[in-house]
Scaffold this active site. Structure first.
Site, PDB file in Angstrom:
ATOM      1  N   ARG A 114      -1.601  -1.333  -8.068  1.00 11.13           N
ATOM      2  CA  ARG A 114      -1.304  -0.965  -9.460  1.00 11.13           C
ATOM      3  C   ARG A 114      -0.085  -0.055  -9.504  1.00 11.13           C
ATOM      4  O   ARG A 114       0.274   0.586  -8.517  1.00 11.13           O
ATOM      5  CB  ARG A 114      -2.503  -0.294 -10.121  1.00 11.13           C
ATOM      6  CG  ARG A 114      -2.970   0.992  -9.502  1.00 11.13           C
ATOM      7  CD  ARG A 114      -4.233   1.515 -10.193  1.00 11.13           C
ATOM      8  NE  ARG A 114      -5.389   0.669  -9.900  1.00 11.13           N
ATOM      9  CZ  ARG A 114      -6.119   0.787  -8.800  1.00 11.13           C
ATOM     10  NH1 ARG A 114      -5.820   1.707  -7.891  1.00 11.13           N
ATOM     11  NH2 ARG A 114      -7.154  -0.001  -8.585  1.00 11.13           N
ATOM     12  N   GLY A 131       0.832  -1.203   0.000  1.00 13.70           N
ATOM     13  CA  GLY A 131       0.000   0.000   0.000  1.00 13.70           C
ATOM     14  C   GLY A 131       0.865   1.251   0.000  1.00 13.70           C
ATOM     15  O   GLY A 131       0.556   2.253   0.632  1.00 13.70           O
ATOM     16  N   TYR A 156     -15.034   0.398   9.018  1.00 13.39           N
ATOM     17  CA  TYR A 156     -13.591   0.600   9.190  1.00 13.39           C
ATOM     18  C   TYR A 156     -13.179   0.374  10.647  1.00 13.39           C
ATOM     19  O   TYR A 156     -12.221  -0.359  10.941  1.00 13.39           O
ATOM     20  CB  TYR A 156     -13.250   2.024   8.752  1.00 13.39           C
ATOM     21  CG  TYR A 156     -11.795   2.398   8.862  1.00 13.39           C
ATOM     22  CD1 TYR A 156     -10.813   1.734   8.121  1.00 13.39           C
ATOM     23  CD2 TYR A 156     -11.394   3.453   9.683  1.00 13.39           C
ATOM     24  CE1 TYR A 156      -9.473   2.111   8.210  1.00 13.39           C
ATOM     25  CE2 TYR A 156     -10.057   3.833   9.772  1.00 13.39           C
ATOM     26  CZ  TYR A 156      -9.105   3.153   9.043  1.00 13.39           C
ATOM     27  OH  TYR A 156      -7.784   3.527   9.129  1.00 13.39           O
TER      28      TYR A 156
END
Length: 312
Positions: free
Chosen positions: A37, A9, A143
């Site tokens: 990505r 990340g 979350y």
């Protein structure tokens, strides 16, 4: 011996700055950045970078073996506001990426883990001011639920399998180098961009919503320092409270006006208001200060000045 670090990340708000700081500290070739990505960013172009899906155990294990990784910083997550729109995926990503990394440490394939928690682990029943390290935790967001569960698993893997996992509960984080990533405290970053570009800002929280915040420089410092600390100094294996400042939209707007007198703020609270209302207003981080010497540098005044200098 320098650690060999994998950051999962690395293209996010924290990961970007963490990668650069760790590369300065331990050498570019010793810090492998990775993300879902490959973007055309400094993090990707300034050193070793791998495309990895945090949900794919085999991909992570492969990178650990190929690069002889000792430490993993797991920064991939779906944040509070985004997670509310996609609960099932948020739970999957936030929990299973953590299990993959914990299991690699349990199998002795890596030595040390950093995993961030958040003030989102607290809920509407938590004492709001000076929230203690040990208190009622009934998070009311996807979350927060995933971070609270993650804290329990970190502590479990430490107690049962001896895994060296370290964690801090980040407050709202403010930085100039990367746009915010879908959190509830994002207004405190957006407000600077809009102040410079438009001289006005419509805030998605009400004027007196007080929340714990921290400048990114301090958050990175805390992250690196807790990982550097001797194992015997880490007394809490769920996650440490961490604090720097607390303020309301009114207060940050007033601070910006000192530099941009014509700046105007208006208020139009949306679904994020309910999330903010469930979180603490200020945090007691005495344990982090005592156990591993945590100290913050930036307050509202010095942060505002630094943000406007960099963005302007």
């Amino acid at each position: 011996m320098n650690p060999k670090i994998l950051i999962i990340g690395a293209c996010g708000q924290i990961g970007t700055e963490l990668t650069q700081k760790l590369r300065k500290l331990y050498g570019t070739e010793n810090v492998i950045a990775s993300d879902i990505r490959k973007l055309n960013t400094d993090v990707v172009n300034s050193g070793p970078f791998e495309v990895v899906n945090a949900l794919d155990f085999n991909q992570i294990e492969h990178l650990v073996e190929v690069h002889k990784i000792t430490d993993i910083y797991l920064m991939a997550a779906l944040l509070s506001a985004t997670a509310e729109k996609n609960p099932a995926f948020a739970w999957d990503l936030n929990m299973n990426s953590l299990f993959h990394v914990l299991n690699l440490a349990k199998a002795k394939k890596i030595q040390k883990i950093f995993w961030p928690s958040s003030i989102a682990v607290f809920g509407p029943t938590t004492p709001k001011e000076n929230t203690p390290q040990y208190t009622i935790m009934e998070p009311s967001t996807v979350y927060g639920i995933s971070k609270q569960a993650g804290e329990r698993w970190c502590e479990y893997y430490h107690n049962i399998y001896g895994v060296d996992v370290r964690s801090i509960r980040y407050p709202g984080l403010i930085s100039w180098s990367t746009p915010p990533g879908g959190g509830t405290t994002d207004y405190a970053v957006d407000i600077f961009y809009k102040a410079i570009a438009d001289k006005k800002y419509e805030c998605f929280l009400s004027s007196e919503t007080k929340m714990p915040m921290m400048y990114m420089d301090d958050a990175i410092e805390a992250t690196i320092n807790i990982m550097k600390a001797p194992a015997e100094d880490i007394k809490i294996h769920s996650s440490y409270n961490l604090a720097a400042m607390s303020f309301t939209p009114t207060q940050i707007a007033a601070e910006i006006k000192k530099h941009i007198p014509e700046f105007e703020i208006t208020y139009n609270p949306d679904f994020r208001q309910k999330i903010a209302d469930s979180w603490p207003a200020s945090i007691d981080d005495a344990e982090a200060r005592k156990d591993w010497g945590w100290q913050h540098t930036f307050d509202l005044e010095s942060m505002t000045k630094d943000m406007l200098e960099h963005l302007g």
